[in-house]
Design a protein around this motif. Structure first.
Motif, short mmCIF file in Angstrom:
data_model
loop_
_atom_site.label_atom_id
_atom_site.label_comp_id
_atom_site.label_asym_id
_atom_site.label_seq_id
_atom_site.Cartn_x
_atom_site.Cartn_y
_atom_site.Cartn_z
N TYR A 53 69.24 34.31 -8.05
CA TYR A 53 69.08 35.57 -8.15
C TYR A 53 70.36 36.36 -8.42
CZ TYR A 53 68.17 40.63 -7.48
OH TYR A 53 68.36 42.11 -7.49
N VAL A 54 71.28 35.98 -7.53
CA VAL A 54 72.76 36.44 -7.52
C VAL A 54 73.53 36.25 -8.79
CG1 VAL A 54 74.77 36.49 -6.69
CG2 VAL A 54 73.02 36.53 -5.12
N ILE A 55 73.25 34.90 -9.04
CA ILE A 55 73.96 34.24 -10.42
C ILE A 55 73.55 35.04 -11.61
CG2 ILE A 55 74.51 32.23 -11.94
CD1 ILE A 55 76.00 32.33 -9.27
N ARG A 56 72.12 35.17 -11.72
CA ARG A 56 71.64 35.98 -12.55
C ARG A 56 71.60 37.46 -12.40
NH1 ARG A 56 67.83 32.13 -15.67
NH2 ARG A 56 68.40 30.19 -15.07
N TYR A 57 72.61 37.90 -11.94
CA TYR A 57 72.92 39.55 -11.56
C TYR A 57 72.82 40.33 -12.79
CZ TYR A 57 77.75 39.28 -13.07
OH TYR A 57 78.90 39.31 -13.51
N GLN A 58 73.19 39.58 -13.88
CA GLN A 58 73.23 40.48 -15.25
C GLN A 58 71.75 40.50 -15.96
OE1 GLN A 58 76.83 38.41 -17.18
NE2 GLN A 58 77.95 40.37 -16.56
N GLN A 59 70.94 40.07 -15.48
CA GLN A 59 69.72 39.91 -16.08
C GLN A 59 68.76 41.34 -15.62
OE1 GLN A 59 67.65 36.25 -15.66
NE2 GLN A 59 68.92 35.19 -17.21
N GLY A 60 68.21 41.89 -16.32
CA GLY A 60 67.33 43.14 -16.21
C GLY A 60 68.24 44.02 -15.21
N ASN A 61 67.56 44.56 -14.31
CA ASN A 61 68.47 45.46 -13.29
C ASN A 61 68.78 44.85 -11.90
OD1 ASN A 61 65.72 45.26 -12.17
ND2 ASN A 61 65.36 47.54 -11.95
N ASN A 62 69.03 43.43 -11.87
CA ASN A 62 69.09 42.57 -10.64
C ASN A 62 70.43 43.27 -10.07
OD1 ASN A 62 67.23 41.11 -11.21
ND2 ASN A 62 68.27 39.26 -11.49
N GLU A 63 71.54 43.42 -10.60
CA GLU A 63 72.68 43.93 -9.89
C GLU A 63 72.47 45.42 -9.26
OE1 GLU A 63 77.47 44.48 -10.58
OE2 GLU A 63 76.28 44.08 -12.37
N ASP A 64 71.88 46.20 -10.03
CA ASP A 64 71.75 47.40 -9.55
C ASP A 64 70.94 47.43 -8.23
OD1 ASP A 64 73.21 48.81 -11.34
OD2 ASP A 64 71.63 49.31 -12.64
N LYS A 65 69.65 46.64 -8.34
CA LYS A 65 68.93 46.68 -7.15
C LYS A 65 69.48 45.93 -5.90
CE LYS A 65 64.82 48.19 -8.84
NZ LYS A 65 64.16 49.30 -8.27
N LEU A 66 70.37 45.06 -6.11
CA LEU A 66 71.18 44.27 -4.94
C LEU A 66 72.14 45.31 -4.44
CD1 LEU A 66 71.56 41.87 -3.29
CD2 LEU A 66 73.28 41.09 -5.22
N ALA A 67 72.88 45.95 -5.11
CA ALA A 67 73.66 47.07 -4.78
C ALA A 67 73.09 48.10 -3.95
CB ALA A 67 74.07 47.85 -6.02
N GLY A 68 71.87 48.53 -4.22
CA GLY A 68 70.94 49.58 -3.67
C GLY A 68 70.54 49.13 -2.15
N ILE A 69 70.39 47.60 -1.97
CA ILE A 69 69.76 47.13 -0.98
C ILE A 69 70.88 46.32 0.01
CG2 ILE A 69 68.90 44.97 -1.38
CD1 ILE A 69 66.31 45.49 -0.32
N PHE A 70 72.11 46.15 -0.50
CA PHE A 70 73.07 45.52 0.19
C PHE A 70 73.09 45.82 1.60
CE2 PHE A 70 77.20 43.63 0.88
CZ PHE A 70 76.88 42.20 0.73
N THR A 71 73.56 47.24 1.91
CA THR A 71 73.90 47.69 3.03
C THR A 71 72.88 47.67 4.03
OG1 THR A 71 73.74 50.05 2.51
CG2 THR A 71 75.71 49.28 2.00
N GLN A 72 71.58 47.33 3.59
CA GLN A 72 70.50 47.14 4.56
C GLN A 72 69.98 45.79 4.94
OE1 GLN A 72 67.37 49.90 2.75
NE2 GLN A 72 68.96 50.52 1.44
N LEU A 73 70.47 44.81 4.25
CA LEU A 73 70.12 43.62 4.34
C LEU A 73 70.22 43.12 5.80
CD1 LEU A 73 71.43 41.90 1.26
CD2 LEU A 73 69.15 42.31 1.66
N PRO A 74 69.38 42.38 6.41
CA PRO A 74 69.66 41.64 7.82
C PRO A 74 70.68 40.55 7.77
CG PRO A 74 67.10 41.99 7.33
CD PRO A 74 68.01 42.01 5.99
N ASP A 75 71.14 40.23 8.99
CA ASP A 75 72.09 39.20 8.76
C ASP A 75 71.97 38.10 8.05
OD1 ASP A 75 73.31 41.16 10.48
OD2 ASP A 75 72.93 39.90 12.46
N VAL A 76 70.89 37.31 8.30
CA VAL A 76 70.68 36.16 7.53
C VAL A 76 70.68 36.13 6.16
CG1 VAL A 76 69.17 34.09 7.31
CG2 VAL A 76 69.68 34.86 9.47
N PRO A 77 69.91 36.84 5.48
CA PRO A 77 70.12 36.87 4.04
C PRO A 77 71.10 37.59 3.51
CG PRO A 77 68.30 38.49 5.02
CD PRO A 77 68.74 37.40 5.87
#
Length: 356
Positions: A181-205
């Motif tokens: 998922y991370v390596i394919r960050y430029q596909q679709g809206n992967n990067e924007d979605k990850l940016a939106g959720i990054f600050t909320q992620l639990p420790d392990v993920p």
């Protein structure tokens, strides 16, 4: 047996498609022309790590891209960062001998199949196996490079990071899927979605994502989310040093700007700054940022008071001073009359231990 002056020459005669990657501090492309110049001794290796060149060579036939061959190699460098020619020659001789033995003929007398090339590094002292984290990231990079589909774990990771499953349901994620998922960050809206959720992620993920983020170059939105998570974590002073180290790996490939330098400064000025795990992440992944003199000065002063002592100082400096630009800047700091007594003692201890 055919004779080749360089490994690049040998790879080119196979007529396979190929890519060369640096595998030391992070996974990044290394052009064949640059590596060929390294092999000829015309330029030093551009990204040395622990006094060696860590590389991956990916080869494939466009008609059978799923039958690719990967060689992971670590080749020693001299004190100026140039490839040790004798070691490269030894590696190449062992490689050609293994191919000759497996094929019953010289390597150019008949085309080798993928299995023969895979076995060509058997018992070769210059081969290595990346750790699980880097192997997952490289596999994701390889499938993307050869235009193959991601692993079967990719869709689950995409559902998770797109907010379609419970954030606490991370235990169903596959590590390979996160890397894909991370390596394919430029596909679709992967990067924007990850940016939106990054600050909320639990420790392990969060920590799993960080180990893949160090291999891409995030855009501004994702870079900002990484900075926010790092600075808030340091300010709250509740997370482990390991997590701060992971976030430093994530921020390492973001653009070099004032906000990034401010975030790294905050880390060094906190209690985390003297922790060996944090120091290792800063030195090995954020080394480019240490080319800013003020940050380098703070880093050296903090390193001198690290909680693991002189041995940690020596190990970190042995690696950093192998990078030409950092060596010159570091020696300037070492000579500064404004350096602290703690740094002076650490420098004295380093040279006293026969560092140079």
């Amino acid at each position: 047996m055919a004779h080749f002056e360089t490994l690049t020459d040998f790879i080119r005669q196979t007529e396979a498609q190929f890519r060369i990657f640096d595998m030391g501090r992070c996974i990044s492309k290394l052009s064949p022309d640059s590596f060929h110049k390294v092999e000829l001794g015309q330029i030093p290796y551009p990204k040395p790590f622990l006094h060696q060149a860590w590389i991956a060579i990916l080869m494939w036939n466009p008609k059978q891209a799923d039958e690719n061959v990967v060689w992971f190699l670590k080749l020693p460098l001299d004190e100026q960062g140039f490839l040790v020619q004798a070691a490269r020659d030894d590696f190449l001789n062992r490689l050609l001998q293994n191919l000759t033995n497996s094929m019953g003929k010289g390597p150019l007398d008949q085309p080798a199949d993928a299995s023969e090339y895979r076995d060509a590094l058997k018992d070769n002292p210059f081969s290595f196996t990346p750790d699980q984290e880097k192997m997952a990231a490289f596999h994701a990079t390889a499938t993307l490079t050869t235009r193959q589909p991601a692993s079967s774990f990719y869709d689950g990771a995409k559902q998770y990071f797109h907010g379609k499953t419970d954030l606490n349901g991370w235990d169903t994620l596959g590590y390979q899927g996160i890397a894909d998922y991370v390596i394919r960050y430029q596909q679709g809206n992967n990067e924007d979605k990850l940016a939106g959720i990054f600050t909320q992620l639990p420790d392990v993920p969060l920590e799993a994502v960080c180990t893949s983020l160090e291999h891409i170059q995030p855009g501004e939105t994702l870079s900002e989310s990484i900075r926010d998570r790092l600075t808030s974590s340091v300010a709250e002073d509740r997370v482990s040093a390991n997590q701060i180290g992971a976030l430093l790996r994530a921020i390492s490939q973001t653009p070099e700007n004032d906000q990034k330098i401010a975030a790294l400064t905050q880390v060094l000025e906190s209690r985390y700054g003297r922790d060996p795990e944090v120091i290792a992440a800063l030195a090995s992944r954020c080394w480019a940022s240490l080319q800013y003199p003020q940050l380098l000065k703070l880093f050296l002063e903090t390193l001198a008071e690290n909680t693991a002592g002189q041995a940690c100082f020596n190990r970190v400096m042995a690696d950093l001073m192998f990078i030409p630009t950092l060596r010159a800047l570091t020696l300037q700091q070492f000579r500064s009359p404004e350096r602290s007594e703690a740094l002076s003692q650490a420098i004295g201890g380093m040279f006293g231990d026969g560092f140079l």
